[in-house]
Design a protein around this motif. Structure first.
Motif, mmCIF file in Angstrom:
data_model
loop_
_atom_site.group_PDB
_atom_site.id
_atom_site.type_symbol
_atom_site.label_atom_id
_atom_site.label_comp_id
_atom_site.label_asym_id
_atom_site.label_seq_id
_atom_site.Cartn_x
_atom_site.Cartn_y
_atom_site.Cartn_z
ATOM 1 N N ARG A 4 -16.108 -3.646 -6.555
ATOM 2 C CA ARG A 4 -16.962 -2.947 -5.605
ATOM 3 C C ARG A 4 -16.130 -1.895 -4.890
ATOM 4 N N ARG A 5 -16.689 -0.698 -4.767
ATOM 5 C CA ARG A 5 -16.027 0.385 -4.044
ATOM 6 C C ARG A 5 -16.736 0.598 -2.717
ATOM 7 N N ASP A 69 -3.194 5.102 -9.374
ATOM 8 C CA ASP A 69 -3.129 3.969 -8.459
ATOM 9 C C ASP A 69 -2.325 4.353 -7.226
ATOM 10 N N LEU A 70 -2.656 3.740 -6.113
ATOM 11 C CA LEU A 70 -1.849 3.900 -4.908
ATOM 12 C C LEU A 70 -0.462 3.340 -5.193
ATOM 13 N N LEU A 71 0.550 3.888 -4.541
ATOM 14 C CA LEU A 71 1.937 3.563 -4.856
ATOM 15 C C LEU A 71 2.280 2.084 -4.728
ATOM 16 N N PHE A 72 1.624 1.376 -3.836
ATOM 17 C CA PHE A 72 1.963 -0.026 -3.632
ATOM 18 C C PHE A 72 1.259 -0.975 -4.598
ATOM 19 N N MET A 73 0.396 -0.463 -5.453
ATOM 20 C CA MET A 73 -0.393 -1.342 -6.314
ATOM 21 C C MET A 73 0.426 -2.038 -7.384
ATOM 22 N N ASP A 74 1.512 -1.439 -7.848
ATOM 23 C CA ASP A 74 2.318 -2.129 -8.851
ATOM 24 C C ASP A 74 2.859 -3.446 -8.286
ATOM 25 N N LEU A 75 3.327 -3.426 -7.050
ATOM 26 C CA LEU A 75 3.797 -4.661 -6.422
ATOM 27 C C LEU A 75 2.639 -5.588 -6.074
ATOM 28 N N ALA A 76 1.504 -5.025 -5.708
ATOM 29 C CA ALA A 76 0.333 -5.846 -5.393
ATOM 30 C C ALA A 76 -0.096 -6.650 -6.614
ATOM 31 N N ASN A 93 -7.822 0.438 -3.697
ATOM 32 C CA ASN A 93 -7.280 1.223 -4.804
ATOM 33 C C ASN A 93 -8.391 1.747 -5.716
ATOM 34 N N GLU A 94 -9.369 0.912 -6.006
ATOM 35 C CA GLU A 94 -10.484 1.328 -6.860
ATOM 36 C C GLU A 94 -11.265 2.481 -6.221
ATOM 37 N N THR A 95 -11.475 2.410 -4.916
ATOM 38 C CA THR A 95 -12.164 3.496 -4.215
ATOM 39 C C THR A 95 -11.306 4.747 -4.221
ATOM 40 N N HIS A 96 -10.005 4.578 -4.029
ATOM 41 C CA HIS A 96 -9.084 5.725 -4.071
ATOM 42 C C HIS A 96 -9.158 6.419 -5.430
#
Length: 107
Positions: A4-5, A69-76, A93-96
């Motif tokens: 969901r966005r 992807d936002l920069l922190f998503m790899d760690l997320a 992130n999906e909305t971004h």
């Protein structure tokens, strides 16, 4: 199935504010539980910095949606099991990446 966005800018801003709170709360909990502060999880500082930067960019008018992807998503993703609010980060992130959900079907 896609995530969901946010349906509006206001909802997106609320999600980011909630993420700022959640990261700070997680840090507070870990500070209380961990005696040796050098043992903080590797994902905490980059995530907190990334969420704060995203939150700060919005009222400054510097924020833009993107395709990456936002920069922190790899760690997320790497530490998903240790992050109680992982789904919130994925929705942000999906909305971004895909923009606000206007309610129309996408191809």
């Amino acid at each position: 199935m896609s995530l969901r966005r946010a349906a509006s800018t206001g909802e997106y801003v609320e999600w980011v504010a909630q993420a700022v709170f959640e990261v700070a709360d997680l840090r507070d909990c870990l500070e209380y539980e961990i005696e040796d502060m050098a043992r903080f999880p590797a994902f905490l500082d980059p995530r907190q910095e990334g969420i704060r930067a995203l939150d700060a960019a919005m009222p400054e008018g510097a924020y833009t949606f993107g395709r990456e992807d936002l920069l922190f998503m790899d760690l997320a993703e790497k530490y998903a099991e240790e992050i109680p609010f992982h789904t919130l980060l994925k929705r942000i992130n999906e909305t971004h990446r895909r923009g606000l959900d206007s309610g129309g079907d996408e191809a």
